[in-house]
Design a protein around this motif. Structure first.
Motif, PDB file in Angstrom:
ATOM      1  N   LEU A 199       0.774  -1.258   0.188  1.00  0.00           N
ATOM      2  CA  LEU A 199       0.043  -0.009  -0.121  1.00  0.00           C
ATOM      3  C   LEU A 199       0.811   1.218  -0.075  1.00  0.00           C
ATOM      4  O   LEU A 199       0.673   2.194  -0.665  1.00  0.00           O
ATOM      5  N   ILE A 200       1.934   1.117   0.619  1.00  0.00           N
ATOM      6  CA  ILE A 200       2.957   2.292   0.721  1.00  0.00           C
ATOM      7  C   ILE A 200       3.340   2.557  -0.740  1.00  0.00           C
ATOM      8  O   ILE A 200       3.506   3.699  -1.145  1.00  0.00           O
ATOM      9  N   LEU A 201       3.911   1.621  -1.229  1.00  0.00           N
ATOM     10  CA  LEU A 201       4.568   1.368  -2.426  1.00  0.00           C
ATOM     11  C   LEU A 201       3.646   2.218  -3.694  1.00  0.00           C
ATOM     12  O   LEU A 201       4.043   3.004  -4.194  1.00  0.00           O
ATOM     13  N   ASN A 202       2.315   1.763  -3.438  1.00  0.00           N
ATOM     14  CA  ASN A 202       1.365   2.266  -4.411  1.00  0.00           C
ATOM     15  C   ASN A 202       0.968   3.730  -4.048  1.00  0.00           C
ATOM     16  O   ASN A 202       0.397   4.477  -5.004  1.00  0.00           O
ATOM     17  N   LEU A 203       1.023   4.189  -2.860  1.00  0.00           N
ATOM     18  CA  LEU A 203       0.653   5.541  -2.731  1.00  0.00           C
ATOM     19  C   LEU A 203       1.828   6.401  -3.214  1.00  0.00           C
ATOM     20  O   LEU A 203       1.505   7.542  -3.989  1.00  0.00           O
ATOM     21  N   ILE A 204       3.064   6.060  -3.306  1.00  0.00           N
ATOM     22  CA  ILE A 204       4.237   6.804  -3.965  1.00  0.00           C
ATOM     23  C   ILE A 204       3.972   6.843  -5.500  1.00  0.00           C
ATOM     24  O   ILE A 204       4.211   7.531  -6.017  1.00  0.00           O
ATOM     25  N   ILE A 205       3.372   5.389  -5.912  1.00  0.00           N
ATOM     26  CA  ILE A 205       3.207   5.529  -7.271  1.00  0.00           C
ATOM     27  C   ILE A 205       2.034   6.397  -7.848  1.00  0.00           C
ATOM     28  O   ILE A 205       2.259   7.021  -8.767  1.00  0.00           O
ATOM     29  N   PHE A 206       1.148   6.368  -6.994  1.00  0.00           N
ATOM     30  CA  PHE A 206      -0.221   7.432  -7.380  1.00  0.00           C
ATOM     31  C   PHE A 206       0.563   8.908  -7.490  1.00  0.00           C
ATOM     32  O   PHE A 206      -0.097   9.672  -8.065  1.00  0.00           O
ATOM     33  N   LEU A 209       1.906   9.257 -10.534  1.00  0.00           N
ATOM     34  CA  LEU A 209       0.759   9.465 -11.524  1.00  0.00           C
ATOM     35  C   LEU A 209       0.256  10.919 -11.587  1.00  0.00           C
ATOM     36  O   LEU A 209       0.041  11.461 -12.672  1.00  0.00           O
ATOM     37  N   LEU A 210       0.166  11.556 -10.491  1.00  0.00           N
ATOM     38  CA  LEU A 210      -0.540  12.798 -10.276  1.00  0.00           C
ATOM     39  C   LEU A 210       0.474  13.793 -11.057  1.00  0.00           C
ATOM     40  O   LEU A 210       0.236  14.832 -11.322  1.00  0.00           O
ATOM     41  N   ILE A 211       1.800  13.949 -10.642  1.00  0.00           N
ATOM     42  CA  ILE A 211       2.751  14.589 -11.041  1.00  0.00           C
ATOM     43  C   ILE A 211       2.887  14.379 -12.633  1.00  0.00           C
ATOM     44  O   ILE A 211       2.965  15.733 -13.216  1.00  0.00           O
ATOM     45  N   TYR A 212       2.867  13.283 -13.140  1.00  0.00           N
ATOM     46  CA  TYR A 212       3.058  13.085 -14.723  1.00  0.00           C
ATOM     47  C   TYR A 212       1.832  13.915 -15.281  1.00  0.00           C
ATOM     48  O   TYR A 212       1.681  14.403 -16.506  1.00  0.00           O
TER      49      TYR A 212
END
Length: 404
Positions: A199-206, A209-212
């Protein structure tokens, strides 16, 4: 006999390790990626000859027919230097089907058994690849606002990290696929600390995603999640839809992503600098369609189609010549390269994959096919290294027998 069996086990173990490197391929610079693929091919070949396996020619031909149609366009391409560079970039479309056609059943079983580990490698690779440039960039320029960071980070990872550079749209694609893999991993693992880590890794991924803030991959991810939820968890589909709607709401509340999607309501052709990406694509599509009308059946050839596009831009939208935009739609790209013949052969390959995946309840393969199928509406992913390598790897990997 024991020595022979031991040798076979070693070869298969080497193949497993090589596939781990393939799933972590984004962490390698562009000039090393091909070396990793070559090494994997060598291990597979050694195992093939040592086990006296039968080459699966039916699998190979069914998965590469459209590539041979693409090669056929060399016959009427005038610019062969460009043509061979394009072919070189797209070689993964034939190399990976060849690799998987050489695998014996034991190697396939081992790869399937280790697929969750490969998912972990990919997810962690995505996080590491995003995080290191971000921290490096942020530590060098600490006074940027979030909006300033989001704008300049995209340019930074594309232009300022050498052979590790990647266009933000392809990094967004990696983030989205990592999310898809994460769902499978989350449902497979039992230990609580692993679920928390995921879940932590996916928060980082999201966060990235918001930045890009790339419309195409985000749209593809949402559509993929809807289909995945329906196919895999039909009983809880309405609850999953609520979660997906929450995700859409999140994207709509963040200014960077919201503004990107608002561009779609103001699309028009452009002939001036500073236009939105949606307007640029709209102009590209209009030029591409006009060219297709003049050569609908065989196209212009792999070596010449970009030159024809550039001529069209010179006439209708000279500003687009500055970056030599391709068709920004893989389906239009195939029509430009090889006309209806190439597009139909590709769609036939793709359609058969979807039908087979549906019949065997291979939801992960269906998800990957849907994601790439939608993304190809916005990008020529099979003509760029960071797109075609992973497309070919994932489509073939998840086509393994009993892979779900």
């Amino acid at each position: 006999m024991k020595i022979m069996n031991s040798s076979k086990s070693i070869y298969i173990a080497l193949i497993q390790i090589a596939f781990g490197l393939l799933f972590g391929l984004m962490l390698f610079p562009s000039n090393v990626k091909s070396i990793v693929i070559i090494v994997t091919s060598i291990f597979v070949l050694i195992n093939f000859f040592s086990s006296k396996n039968t080459f699966d020619k039916n699998y190979f031909l069914s998965n590469t027919f459209y590539f041979f149609v693409l090669l056929f366009t060399l016959l009427f391409s005038n610019n062969l230097d460009v043509a061979f560079l394009k072919i070189q970039t797209m070689l993964s479309l034939i190399v990976f089907p060849l690799i998987f056609s050489l695998l014996n059943n034991e190697a396939k079983k081992r790869l399937i058994k280790f697929k969750i580990n490969y998912f972990w490698i990919y997810i962690i690779s995505v996080v590491v690849y995003n995080t290191i440039p971000f921290l490096w960039f942020y530590s060098g320029i600490p006074n940027y606002s979030f909006l300033g960071m989001s704008y300049h980070l995209k340019n930074f990872i594309m232009n300022n990290i050498g052979k590790y550079g990647i266009h933000p749209i392809y990094m967004s694609m990696h983030c989205c696929i990592a999310v898809i893999f994460s769902i499978k991993v989350f449902l497979f693992i039992k230990k609580k600390y692993k679920k928390i880590l995921l879940l932590i890794l996916n928060l980082i991924i999201f966060f990235f995603l918001l930045i890009y803030a790339r419309k195409g991959p985000i749209i593809a991810l949402i559509i993929t999640l809807i289909f995945f939820s329906y196919l895999e968890y039909r009983k809880y589909f309405k609850y999953n839809l609520i979660l997906i709607f929450g995700l859409i709401t999140l994207f709509s509340l963040i200014p960077t992503t919201r503004n990107r999607f608002l561009e779609l309501s103001k699309m028009s052709t452009t002939t001036v600098d500073g236009s939105s990406s949606s307007n640029i694509r709209y102009t590209i599509y209009n030029n591409s369609i006009e060219l297709i009308k003049n050569a609908p059946f065989l196209g212009y050839g792999i070596g010449d189609y970009q030159e024809e596009l550039n001529k069209s831009y010179q006439k209708n939208a000279p500003i687009l010549l500055e970056k030599k935009y391709n068709s920004h739609n893989q389906y239009l790209g195939f029509l430009l390269i090889g006309g209806v013949l190439l597009l139909v052969s590709f769609l036939s390959f793709y359609g058969k994959k979807i039908i087979l995946a549906y019949k065997t309840n291979n939801t992960l393969l269906i998800s990957i096919l849907i994601f790439y199928g939608v993304t190809m509406l916005f990008e020529n992913i099979l003509e760029r290294e960071n797109g075609v390598i992973f497309f070919a790897l994932f489509i073939n990997f998840f086509s393994l027998k009993k892979a779900k």
